[in-house]
Design a protein around this motif. Structure first.
Motif, mmCIF file in Angstrom:
data_model
loop_
_atom_site.group_PDB
_atom_site.id
_atom_site.type_symbol
_atom_site.label_atom_id
_atom_site.label_comp_id
_atom_site.label_asym_id
_atom_site.label_seq_id
_atom_site.Cartn_x
_atom_site.Cartn_y
_atom_site.Cartn_z
ATOM 1 N N ASP A 1 0.832 -1.198 0.000
ATOM 2 C CA ASP A 1 0.000 0.000 0.000
ATOM 3 C C ASP A 1 0.862 1.240 0.000
ATOM 4 O O ASP A 1 1.759 1.378 0.839
ATOM 5 C CB ASP A 1 -0.897 0.021 1.246
ATOM 6 N N PRO A 2 0.583 2.157 -0.937
ATOM 7 C CA PRO A 2 1.322 3.416 -0.931
ATOM 8 C C PRO A 2 1.031 4.194 0.347
ATOM 9 O O PRO A 2 -0.038 4.046 0.951
ATOM 10 C CB PRO A 2 0.785 4.156 -2.155
ATOM 11 N N ASP A 3 1.989 5.026 0.765
ATOM 12 C CA ASP A 3 1.747 5.859 1.941
ATOM 13 C C ASP A 3 0.845 7.023 1.546
ATOM 14 O O ASP A 3 0.324 7.080 0.431
ATOM 15 C CB ASP A 3 3.060 6.327 2.563
ATOM 16 N N ALA A 4 0.662 7.950 2.453
ATOM 17 C CA ALA A 4 -0.247 9.076 2.224
ATOM 18 C C ALA A 4 0.159 9.919 1.019
ATOM 19 O O ALA A 4 -0.684 10.541 0.386
ATOM 20 C CB ALA A 4 -0.309 9.959 3.478
ATOM 21 N N ASP A 5 1.441 9.914 0.677
ATOM 22 C CA ASP A 5 1.912 10.687 -0.477
ATOM 23 C C ASP A 5 1.838 9.885 -1.771
ATOM 24 O O ASP A 5 2.267 10.361 -2.817
ATOM 25 C CB ASP A 5 3.356 11.140 -0.257
ATOM 26 N N GLY A 6 1.354 8.646 -1.703
ATOM 27 C CA GLY A 6 1.258 7.815 -2.892
ATOM 28 C C GLY A 6 2.557 7.116 -3.243
ATOM 29 O O GLY A 6 2.704 6.596 -4.340
ATOM 30 N N VAL A 7 3.528 7.098 -2.327
ATOM 31 C CA VAL A 7 4.814 6.466 -2.571
ATOM 32 C C VAL A 7 4.808 5.074 -1.953
ATOM 33 O O VAL A 7 4.523 4.915 -0.768
ATOM 34 C CB VAL A 7 5.969 7.308 -1.966
ATOM 35 N N GLU A 8 5.151 4.081 -2.770
ATOM 36 C CA GLU A 8 5.217 2.722 -2.260
ATOM 37 C C GLU A 8 6.432 2.584 -1.360
ATOM 38 O O GLU A 8 7.534 2.981 -1.737
ATOM 39 C CB GLU A 8 5.320 1.742 -3.431
#
Length: 176
Positions: free
Chosen positions: A9-16
């Protein structure tokens, strides 16, 4: 082969996030580099009253066999322009390098190692080699050394494929 999280799941910034093996390799590399640099820095300070960066500059100039521009030095040792200017000033004050203008481009500054600087590198090199051998190479078999050299060369070449830091525009100071 990459080690990724299948469906991470990506973090809040969309970074895996990094996979556990990637994170472990990253932390091991950073710790090993820090320990090696600390050991080298201690030896250089004790035997030559030089910082690691100052030794890198002198060693690059020695290896080059002739003058280098400040930009070539900054790119070679991966150091900021302002930091390099400061370090070069200290080395020049100590009589270890000289700086002058470049005949073809007066904006470029040429840096030359002096005889005193070259003598200091020669004096420090045996202790430097001993520290590097003890901290890094003594832990490796010949096959390990081959693999490490191959891996780090590929990583370095990948990183060096990016534009050099000297090509980046300078940040403008904001008016207050």
């Amino acid at each position: 082969m990459t080690d990724t999280h299948a469906g991470a799941d990506p973090d809040a910034d969309g970074v895996e996030p990094l996979a556990p093996r990637q994170l472990g390799a990253y932390f091991a590399l950073m710790e090993a580099v820090s320990l090696l640099q600390h050991g080298v820095e201690q030896q250089l300070r004790a035997e030559g009253d030089l910082s690691y960066v100052q030794f890198q500059l002198l060693a690059r100039l020695t290896d080059a066999g002739g003058p280098l521009t400040m930009t070539q030095l900054a790119d070679g040792v991966v150091y900021s322009r302002s930091g390099l200017t400061y370090q070069a000033g200290l080395l020049e004050k100590a009589g270890l390098i000289s700086r002058g203008t470049f005949p073809e481009d007066e904006r470029a500054i040429l840096v030359t190692i002096t005889d005193k600087g070259a003598a200091l590198v020669r004096r420090l090199l045996p202790g430097h080699v001993e520290v590097v051998r003890r901290l890094l190479f003594d832990a490796l078999a010949d096959d390990d050394l081959h693999h490490l050299g191959d891996i780090m060369s590929r990583v370095r070449d990948h990183m060096r494929a990016q534009p050099p830091r000297s090509a980046a525009p300078r940040k403008r100071r904001q008016a207050r």
